[in-house]
Motif scaffolding. Sequence first.
Motif, PDB file in Angstrom:
ATOM      1  N   PHE A  46     -17.005 -12.934  14.737  1.00 49.06           N
ATOM      2  CA  PHE A  46     -17.706 -13.990  15.475  1.00 49.06           C
ATOM      3  C   PHE A  46     -18.712 -14.716  14.580  1.00 49.06           C
ATOM      4  O   PHE A  46     -18.845 -15.942  14.652  1.00 49.06           O
ATOM      5  CB  PHE A  46     -18.415 -13.411  16.695  1.00 49.06           C
ATOM      6  CG  PHE A  46     -17.497 -12.784  17.709  1.00 49.06           C
ATOM      7  CD1 PHE A  46     -16.167 -13.190  17.815  1.00 49.06           C
ATOM      8  CD2 PHE A  46     -17.940 -11.777  18.546  1.00 49.06           C
ATOM      9  CE1 PHE A  46     -15.315 -12.613  18.741  1.00 49.06           C
ATOM     10  CE2 PHE A  46     -17.099 -11.195  19.482  1.00 49.06           C
ATOM     11  CZ  PHE A  46     -15.783 -11.612  19.577  1.00 49.06           C
ATOM     12  N   TRP A  47     -19.418 -13.957  13.755  1.00 53.09           N
ATOM     13  CA  TRP A  47     -20.399 -14.604  12.880  1.00 53.09           C
ATOM     14  C   TRP A  47     -19.708 -15.511  11.853  1.00 53.09           C
ATOM     15  O   TRP A  47     -20.181 -16.632  11.584  1.00 53.09           O
ATOM     16  CB  TRP A  47     -21.273 -13.573  12.170  1.00 53.09           C
ATOM     17  CG  TRP A  47     -22.313 -14.253  11.304  1.00 53.09           C
ATOM     18  CD1 TRP A  47     -22.300 -14.411   9.958  1.00 53.09           C
ATOM     19  CD2 TRP A  47     -23.498 -14.904  11.782  1.00 53.09           C
ATOM     20  NE1 TRP A  47     -23.395 -15.125   9.546  1.00 53.09           N
ATOM     21  CE2 TRP A  47     -24.146 -15.436  10.652  1.00 53.09           C
ATOM     22  CE3 TRP A  47     -24.063 -15.088  13.036  1.00 53.09           C
ATOM     23  CZ2 TRP A  47     -25.348 -16.145  10.743  1.00 53.09           C
ATOM     24  CZ3 TRP A  47     -25.253 -15.792  13.138  1.00 53.09           C
ATOM     25  CH2 TRP A  47     -25.884 -16.310  12.005  1.00 53.09           C
ATOM     26  N   LYS A  48     -18.614 -15.051  11.298  1.00 56.04           N
ATOM     27  CA  LYS A  48     -17.859 -15.876  10.349  1.00 56.04           C
ATOM     28  C   LYS A  48     -17.390 -17.167  11.018  1.00 56.04           C
ATOM     29  O   LYS A  48     -17.475 -18.263  10.425  1.00 56.04           O
ATOM     30  CB  LYS A  48     -16.653 -15.092   9.816  1.00 56.04           C
ATOM     31  CG  LYS A  48     -15.792 -15.867   8.834  1.00 56.04           C
ATOM     32  CD  LYS A  48     -14.601 -15.030   8.360  1.00 56.04           C
ATOM     33  CE  LYS A  48     -13.698 -15.827   7.431  1.00 56.04           C
ATOM     34  NZ  LYS A  48     -12.517 -15.016   7.004  1.00 56.04           N
ATOM     35  N   ALA A  49     -16.913 -17.064  12.255  1.00 59.25           N
ATOM     36  CA  ALA A  49     -16.456 -18.251  12.983  1.00 59.25           C
ATOM     37  C   ALA A  49     -17.609 -19.208  13.230  1.00 59.25           C
ATOM     38  O   ALA A  49     -17.454 -20.436  13.112  1.00 59.25           O
ATOM     39  CB  ALA A  49     -15.815 -17.831  14.310  1.00 59.25           C
ATOM     40  N   SER A  53     -18.048 -23.106  11.884  1.00 55.41           N
ATOM     41  CA  SER A  53     -17.964 -24.117  12.936  1.00 55.41           C
ATOM     42  C   SER A  53     -18.946 -25.255  12.662  1.00 55.41           C
ATOM     43  O   SER A  53     -20.088 -25.011  12.263  1.00 55.41           O
ATOM     44  CB  SER A  53     -18.277 -23.488  14.300  1.00 55.41           C
ATOM     45  OG  SER A  53     -18.323 -24.480  15.300  1.00 55.41           O
ATOM     46  N   PRO A  54     -18.527 -26.504  12.909  1.00 56.27           N
ATOM     47  CA  PRO A  54     -19.446 -27.634  12.716  1.00 56.27           C
ATOM     48  C   PRO A  54     -20.424 -27.811  13.876  1.00 56.27           C
ATOM     49  O   PRO A  54     -21.339 -28.620  13.784  1.00 56.27           O
ATOM     50  CB  PRO A  54     -18.489 -28.823  12.622  1.00 56.27           C
ATOM     51  CG  PRO A  54     -17.328 -28.431  13.467  1.00 56.27           C
ATOM     52  CD  PRO A  54     -17.171 -26.942  13.270  1.00 56.27           C
ATOM     53  N   MET A  55     -20.217 -27.064  14.964  1.00 56.60           N
ATOM     54  CA  MET A  55     -21.070 -27.226  16.141  1.00 56.60           C
ATOM     55  C   MET A  55     -21.385 -25.874  16.761  1.00 56.60           C
ATOM     56  O   MET A  55     -20.971 -24.828  16.255  1.00 56.60           O
ATOM     57  CB  MET A  55     -20.386 -28.129  17.165  1.00 56.60           C
ATOM     58  CG  MET A  55     -19.052 -27.607  17.662  1.00 56.60           C
ATOM     59  SD  MET A  55     -18.230 -28.763  18.791  1.00 56.60           S
ATOM     60  CE  MET A  55     -17.973 -30.174  17.710  1.00 56.60           C
ATOM     61  N   SER A  56     -22.128 -25.912  17.843  1.00 57.84           N
ATOM     62  CA  SER A  56     -22.486 -24.675  18.537  1.00 57.84           C
ATOM     63  C   SER A  56     -21.241 -23.914  18.957  1.00 57.84           C
ATOM     64  O   SER A  56     -20.174 -24.499  19.185  1.00 57.84           O
ATOM     65  CB  SER A  56     -23.345 -24.982  19.764  1.00 57.84           C
ATOM     66  OG  SER A  56     -24.571 -25.567  19.391  1.00 57.84           O
ATOM     67  N   VAL A 111     -28.809 -17.687  21.250  1.00 48.79           N
ATOM     68  CA  VAL A 111     -29.303 -17.590  22.617  1.00 48.79           C
ATOM     69  C   VAL A 111     -28.464 -16.553  23.349  1.00 48.79           C
ATOM     70  O   VAL A 111     -27.257 -16.737  23.539  1.00 48.79           O
ATOM     71  CB  VAL A 111     -29.217 -18.936  23.352  1.00 48.79           C
ATOM     72  CG1 VAL A 111     -29.739 -18.790  24.785  1.00 48.79           C
ATOM     73  CG2 VAL A 111     -30.007 -20.007  22.608  1.00 48.79           C
ATOM     74  N   VAL A 112     -29.092 -15.437  23.731  1.00 48.43           N
ATOM     75  CA  VAL A 112     -28.404 -14.377  24.465  1.00 48.43           C
ATOM     76  C   VAL A 112     -28.795 -14.500  25.932  1.00 48.43           C
ATOM     77  O   VAL A 112     -29.970 -14.342  26.285  1.00 48.43           O
ATOM     78  CB  VAL A 112     -28.781 -12.979  23.926  1.00 48.43           C
ATOM     79  CG1 VAL A 112     -28.079 -11.889  24.742  1.00 48.43           C
ATOM     80  CG2 VAL A 112     -28.412 -12.869  22.453  1.00 48.43           C
ATOM     81  N   MET A 113     -27.813 -14.811  26.775  1.00 49.59           N
ATOM     82  CA  MET A 113     -28.056 -14.980  28.208  1.00 49.59           C
ATOM     83  C   MET A 113     -27.521 -13.755  28.924  1.00 49.59           C
ATOM     84  O   MET A 113     -26.323 -13.639  29.192  1.00 49.59           O
ATOM     85  CB  MET A 113     -27.402 -16.278  28.696  1.00 49.59           C
ATOM     86  CG  MET A 113     -28.068 -17.509  28.091  1.00 49.59           C
ATOM     87  SD  MET A 113     -27.303 -19.085  28.523  1.00 49.59           S
ATOM     88  CE  MET A 113     -26.006 -19.177  27.268  1.00 49.59           C
ATOM     89  N   ASP A 114     -28.429 -12.824  29.195  1.00 45.97           N
ATOM     90  CA  ASP A 114     -28.069 -11.525  29.746  1.00 45.97           C
ATOM     91  C   ASP A 114     -27.918 -11.629  31.259  1.00 45.97           C
ATOM     92  O   ASP A 114     -28.734 -12.267  31.930  1.00 45.97           O
ATOM     93  CB  ASP A 114     -29.133 -10.507  29.370  1.00 45.97           C
ATOM     94  CG  ASP A 114     -28.724  -9.085  29.701  1.00 45.97           C
ATOM     95  OD1 ASP A 114     -27.532  -8.763  29.590  1.00 45.97           O
ATOM     96  OD2 ASP A 114     -29.604  -8.302  30.089  1.00 45.97           O
ATOM     97  N   LYS A 140     -26.191 -23.866  17.747  1.00 47.92           N
ATOM     98  CA  LYS A 140     -26.564 -22.591  18.361  1.00 47.92           C
ATOM     99  C   LYS A 140     -25.384 -21.636  18.452  1.00 47.92           C
ATOM    100  O   LYS A 140     -24.228 -22.050  18.486  1.00 47.92           O
ATOM    101  CB  LYS A 140     -27.152 -22.829  19.760  1.00 47.92           C
ATOM    102  CG  LYS A 140     -28.473 -23.582  19.758  1.00 47.92           C
ATOM    103  CD  LYS A 140     -29.003 -23.773  21.146  1.00 47.92           C
ATOM    104  CE  LYS A 140     -30.389 -24.392  21.105  1.00 47.92           C
ATOM    105  NZ  LYS A 140     -30.407 -25.708  20.417  1.00 47.92           N
ATOM    106  N   PHE A 141     -25.740 -20.357  18.525  1.00 48.61           N
ATOM    107  CA  PHE A 141     -24.758 -19.308  18.770  1.00 48.61           C
ATOM    108  C   PHE A 141     -25.114 -18.725  20.135  1.00 48.61           C
ATOM    109  O   PHE A 141     -26.153 -18.091  20.301  1.00 48.61           O
ATOM    110  CB  PHE A 141     -24.873 -18.241  17.679  1.00 48.61           C
ATOM    111  CG  PHE A 141     -23.750 -17.235  17.644  1.00 48.61           C
ATOM    112  CD1 PHE A 141     -23.110 -16.815  18.805  1.00 48.61           C
ATOM    113  CD2 PHE A 141     -23.336 -16.683  16.440  1.00 48.61           C
ATOM    114  CE1 PHE A 141     -22.082 -15.887  18.768  1.00 48.61           C
ATOM    115  CE2 PHE A 141     -22.319 -15.747  16.387  1.00 48.61           C
ATOM    116  CZ  PHE A 141     -21.696 -15.352  17.559  1.00 48.61           C
TER     117      PHE A 141
END
Length: 315
Positions: A46-49, A53-56, A111-114, A140-141
Motif C-alpha cells: 500500500f505504501w509503495k502504491a 500515485s499522483p494523487m490521494s 488520515v485514519v478514520m476509525d 493524502k493517504f
Amino acid sequence: MHSQLLPRVYNVKKSPEKIYYVEQYKLFYETPKKLYGDILKNANHFWKAYMNSPMSMGVMLVGASGAGKTALSDLLSNVAISNNMPVVIVSNIDADVELIHYLDSLGDVMVVMDEFAKVFNYTLQEKMLTMLASIGGGKKFFVITENDPRHISEYIRDRPGRMRYRIDFGRVSLDVLKEYCNDYSVRSDFLAELIEKYNESLVFSFDHLKAIVQEHIENPETSFTDTINILNLEVLSKPVYLYVRNVITISDNKSIDFTERSIAKDKFERGDFLYVNIPETHSNIRIRKKDVISIIDDEIICSVDKKYKVILSKG
C-alpha cells in the motif's frame, strides 16, 4: 502540499467553540515483534502504491472486531511516520462538514478514520468524495476501518478511484494458527483439539487465538475444553442457535415470506442443514455451511443455489 505537522500520531479534537484542531497522541505505535499473515506485505504494498500515485489514495479495512484491522492500521501509520508523514486519527468525534474542510487543509498526511460510519454519516461520506480522490488539499493517504461495510456509501465502496484497496478481515487462516501455536510451544494434544474446534467454527479471529494460547501458557494443566468454557468466547463455547432473519430473491432483491426455522450453531458448523419453508412456492430452501459468504457481527449471510440470499442471526 507539505504538512506543517511533525511526523507523529495526532488525534483530531473539537473545541467548545466547534473549532477543529489536532493534539499529539504518541510518537508511533508499538507493534508486535512478529507479524502474522500478510499484514507486513500488505502495508509495504500500500505504501509503495501511495508513493507511485499522483494523487490521494485510500485503503478500506473491513471486518469484525479483533480480526486484524487495527494491527494493519497501526503498521501503516508507523510506515508513514518513518517516511516523515504525520498521521491524523479521526475517531469518536461529533463530525460535520467543517471537519472535512479541516482535514483537507492539513496537506500531505495519513488520515485514519476509525469506525468510519460512526463518525461520518451517509451525507458526510458523500461530501468527502472530492477530497478522497483529489490533490487540491495535498496528497493524502486515507485509511478507513469499519466493522460493517454496508455502512460505507456505495459511492466509496467498489470505487477504486476513491479508495483503491479493500481488505476484508475475518477468520484467521489455519497456517497462521499453526505458526502462532508453534511459536508459543502449544502442547500437541491441545493444538489438535484447537484445530478441531477451528474447523468446526464459522467465526475464529486472531483475538480468539491469542486469548486461547495465552490461557494455555498460563495454565498448561487445564484441558482444552475447560479453557474454552471459562474464556469469554461465546462464539466458541456457549450453545448458540441460528435463526433465519430474512430471505431475499437475488433476481429482484425482494424479501419473501418464509416459515422461521432454527438450528444449533455447532450442528450447522459440523455440516447439518438448516431448512426454511417457502409457502409461496411450497418448497424448502436447504442452507449449508458452504453457503456462507460473509459474517458481520451477529449476521451470517448465505447465498443459496444462486437464487436466494438468506440472512441468519445468532441468538
